[in-house]
Design an enzyme around this catalytic site. Structure first.
Site, PDB file in Angstrom:
ATOM      1  N   GLN A  33       0.810  -1.220   0.000  1.00 52.69           N
ATOM      2  CA  GLN A  33       0.000   0.000   0.000  1.00 52.69           C
ATOM      3  C   GLN A  33       0.841   1.268   0.000  1.00 52.69           C
ATOM      4  O   GLN A  33       0.447   2.289  -0.559  1.00 52.69           O
ATOM      5  CB  GLN A  33      -0.960   0.007   1.175  1.00 52.69           C
ATOM      6  CG  GLN A  33      -0.326   0.101   2.531  1.00 52.69           C
ATOM      7  CD  GLN A  33      -1.370   0.120   3.653  1.00 52.69           C
ATOM      8  OE1 GLN A  33      -2.535  -0.191   3.428  1.00 52.69           O
ATOM      9  NE2 GLN A  33      -0.950   0.482   4.830  1.00 52.69           N
ATOM     10  N   TYR A 211      21.126  -1.200  21.019  1.00 50.55           N
ATOM     11  CA  TYR A 211      22.248  -1.868  20.350  1.00 50.55           C
ATOM     12  C   TYR A 211      22.674  -1.020  19.149  1.00 50.55           C
ATOM     13  O   TYR A 211      21.880  -0.275  18.567  1.00 50.55           O
ATOM     14  CB  TYR A 211      21.856  -3.277  19.894  1.00 50.55           C
ATOM     15  CG  TYR A 211      20.495  -3.362  19.267  1.00 50.55           C
ATOM     16  CD1 TYR A 211      20.296  -3.096  17.909  1.00 50.55           C
ATOM     17  CD2 TYR A 211      19.380  -3.691  20.041  1.00 50.55           C
ATOM     18  CE1 TYR A 211      19.047  -3.162  17.344  1.00 50.55           C
ATOM     19  CE2 TYR A 211      18.113  -3.761  19.473  1.00 50.55           C
ATOM     20  CZ  TYR A 211      17.959  -3.493  18.127  1.00 50.55           C
ATOM     21  OH  TYR A 211      16.707  -3.553  17.573  1.00 50.55           O
TER      22      TYR A 211
END
Length: 398
Positions: A33, A211
């Site tokens: 979409q 991280y």
């Protein structure tokens, strides 16, 4: 005889399926979409059960350019960074499972999958509104009047899947938690978080993980809190640093400094979907979060999407258009063994903490460590390709 595969949704699951079937005799079209690529967006951690098949698909060099091999995971006390537990993920761990854990941006993984899928595999700006199935094929209709025709249709359109609603009757459940994801330039992030490790802070009802990604140039974070009064849109709400600092008042100065350094923050609701009753019906099947929204234990949501794609490709690769529906049914039956078991393991972790009457961060750390010791081989050592027609019946659920 080729199989024409129409995939609804060009997220990790949908593009991984296209990549896994690239070079086969089958034709794959992915309808998305969004008109173009998503924002840079969030980070994720790929575990060995996804890294190995992605390397076999030829994505190794692309991942090596953008990912950070993770040396270990540290659980820190929520308020002062005291180390509560550490799990090594390099060395013997990586050798045991044949691949490292890799931290990277979702957008970087998506770009690598798109390249592997081939030019023209994804068609953007296609908002799917309906699906019609006949004895010899499927037609997927879009809001702009265009249609795509195929032998099978695969719903890879996420946790709020339209395709799932067409093959299942379920009630929408409001968001129970809010998930924030953000990125900060590495030079502005606390030095502790530039190291190649996943750092986790856990409280009674909220959680932070951080991280490095982008080959170490950025630090990604994820933070979850109980849902408030509103249900945020997936990418529409930005600049939520003030909300994060308020939600995590009194928490680690390191984590709060990371929030303050963020250059992007996204926010959305996490909906609680139970096990999806029907994964396949005739010539239609589900993939990824559309089939099995996955809790974040063991960092598995994106990794299970990759596994789904690899397993489904194994079932479809040798099928003809006449056999495609049966191939979808076999895929669904085999994959459910594994994803249902993973859900049971996650629920066992939650139940163990509740049964102990102690939901402190220390209790969570002990329980999670025991669970990883008990289930690590089964989760990280699994080969999704073995779920294909040549696999051993029942091995996916162990």
């Amino acid at each position: 005889m080729r199989v024409r595969v129409v995939v609804v949704g060009a997220g990790i699951a949908g593009t991984a399926l296209a990549a896994a079937l690239a070079g086969s005799r089958h034709e794959v079209v992915v309808l998305e979409q969004a008109p173009g690529p998503s924002p840079v967006g969030a980070g994720l951690v790929l575990t060995p059960n996804a890294v190995r098949p992605l390397r076999r698909l030829g994505l190794g060099p692309a991942l090596d350019r953008v990912a950070v091999p993770i040396a270990g995971r540290d659980v820190l006390r929520y308020d002062d960074d005291l180390l509560l537990g550490a799990t090594p993920q390099d060395g013997a761990h990586a050798e045991r499972y044949g691949a490292p854990n890799l931290a990277l941006l979702r957008a970087d993984l998506h770009a690598a999958l798109l390249a592997a899928a081939g030019e023209g595999a994804v068609r953007g700006g296609r908002y799917v509104t309906d699906l019609l199935e006949s004895s010899d094929g499927v037609t997927v209709r879009c809001a702009d009047g265009r249609s795509a025709h195929g032998d099978v249709a695969i719903g890879a359109d996420g946790a709020n899947s339209l395709i799932r609603s067409l093959v299942n009757t379920e009630r929408y459940r409001p968001a129970r938690r809010v998930l924030y994801r953000g990125l900060a330039p590495a030079e502005r992030a606390p030095a502790l978080l530039r190291e190649p490790r996943v750092r986790v802070w856990s409280g009674r009802d909220r959680y932070i993980a951080a991280y490095p990604v982008s080959a170490g140039r950025r630090v990604a974070f994820t933070a979850t809190v109980p849902a408030g009064a509103r249900d945020p849109d997936s990418w529409a709400v930005r600049g939520r640093v003030a909300d994060l600092l308020s939600a995590f008042a009194g928490w680690s100065p390191t984590a709060r400094a990371l929030f303050s350094a963020a250059e992007w923050v996204g926010m959305w609701g996490v909906h609680d979907h139970g096990p999806v009753p029907v994964w396949s019906r005739g010539r239609v099947a589900l993939l990824g979060d559309a089939a099995h929204p996955t809790l974040p234990f063991f960092a598995q949501p994106a990794n299970q999407a990759v596994e789904d794609a690899v397993a489904l490709a194994a079932h479809l690769r040798e099928a003809t258009s006449l056999e495609a529906g049966a191939a979808l049914e076999r895929y669904a039956r085999r994959r459910r063994q594994r994803t249902d078991r993973l859900r049971e393991v996650n629920e066992e972790i939650l139940a163990a903490v509740r049964a102990g009457g102690d939901d402190s961060p220390e209790a969570w750390t002990r329980t999670a460590a025991k669970a990883e010791d008990a289930h690590g081989d089964w989760i990280y050592g699994h080969e999704a390709e073995d779920e294909g027609p040549g696999g051993v019946p029942g091995d996916a659920g162990r």
